[in-house]
Design an enzyme around this catalytic site. Sequence first.
Site, short mmCIF file in Angstrom:
data_model
loop_
_atom_site.label_atom_id
_atom_site.label_comp_id
_atom_site.label_asym_id
_atom_site.label_seq_id
_atom_site.Cartn_x
_atom_site.Cartn_y
_atom_site.Cartn_z
N HIS B 51 43.67 30.63 29.52
CA HIS B 51 43.51 31.23 30.85
C HIS B 51 43.91 30.26 31.93
O HIS B 51 43.04 29.66 32.56
CB HIS B 51 42.06 31.68 31.04
N ILE B 57 42.99 28.32 35.35
CA ILE B 57 42.17 28.95 36.38
C ILE B 57 40.87 29.40 35.72
O ILE B 57 40.89 30.00 34.65
CB ILE B 57 42.89 30.19 36.95
N GLY B 60 37.01 34.59 36.57
CA GLY B 60 35.99 35.04 37.51
C GLY B 60 34.68 35.39 36.85
O GLY B 60 33.60 35.06 37.35
N VAL B 61 34.73 36.02 35.68
CA VAL B 61 33.48 36.41 35.01
C VAL B 61 32.66 35.18 34.65
O VAL B 61 31.43 35.24 34.59
CB VAL B 61 33.73 37.24 33.73
N GLU B 65 28.88 34.06 35.45
CA GLU B 65 27.98 33.59 34.41
C GLU B 65 27.27 32.31 34.86
O GLU B 65 26.07 32.15 34.64
CB GLU B 65 28.75 33.36 33.11
#
Lengths: 113, 162
Positions: B51, B57, B60-61, B65
């Site tokens: 990723h 990067i 976002g999840v 978390e």
Amino acid sequence: MAVSGKEQVTAYAEKKRQVCKDLKQMVVDQLCLDLDPEFITNDQPLFGRGLELDSIDSLELSVGVFNLYQISLSDDDKAVLSSINSLAEYVMEHQAKDASDGGADLSGGMDLG
Amino acid sequence: MKVRIDTGCIMKMLPHRYPFLLIDRVTELEPGKSAVGIKNVTINEPFFQGHFPGEPIVPGVLLLESLAQLTAVMYGAAALPEGTDFANLNEESFSGIDLAGKVGYLAEIRNVKFKSLVRPGDTLELHAVKKIQMGLLSQIQVFARVDGQVVVEGIITVSQKA
């Protein structure tokens, strides 16, 4: 000023109609429902069958009620969320009580930062 | 209050482990009410493998978390016995107490915005503030900053284990 019983009843009905309307709009806005607020009837169950809301939505509704009327709902008041009717009655009861207590207590029990 | 809760204590409060322990330190804490923490992002993070290749990067999840794990520490601290010295927590403060087993679940995320990219070398300053609670559910306002700039913000709802 003497207010006749009939006028009182009419005023109450008018007030309740408005509160119900505001609440329906709040429900739709707060839960991002793809639904015309008018489509919700006053005695339709909000949870389970009916609008099919769940416990996560009930938390969201209590936020909406607080934003609209500065009334905080607690765990014990969950039954109030069963329909628009019961919610409207609860709101009006509280407003009447706050008015007789000399103004709404805006601090509330709910800490909304 | 200012605190310094490091990974040793955090691992007593959270069940999460590598590669999913996404908070490095808690720096401010009002048990059950609010918390501030830190997550340092390094190129060694396993998810950078994919990723994305050549463009690391943080997903976002995973930012969410991190914020959820900070929330879990905030709640775990509230379950410690009265009189706990939060400014000087150490691993012995948790003897005989199973907080990690009581961590609840994420129930809803709402109005989340990812406002800028997070890359290796960034220090995430995580913030969580409890808004309201109803039964087992609570709504938490969360955001994270890098160099003072908000990179993610939103509202999460968490449930306590019944």
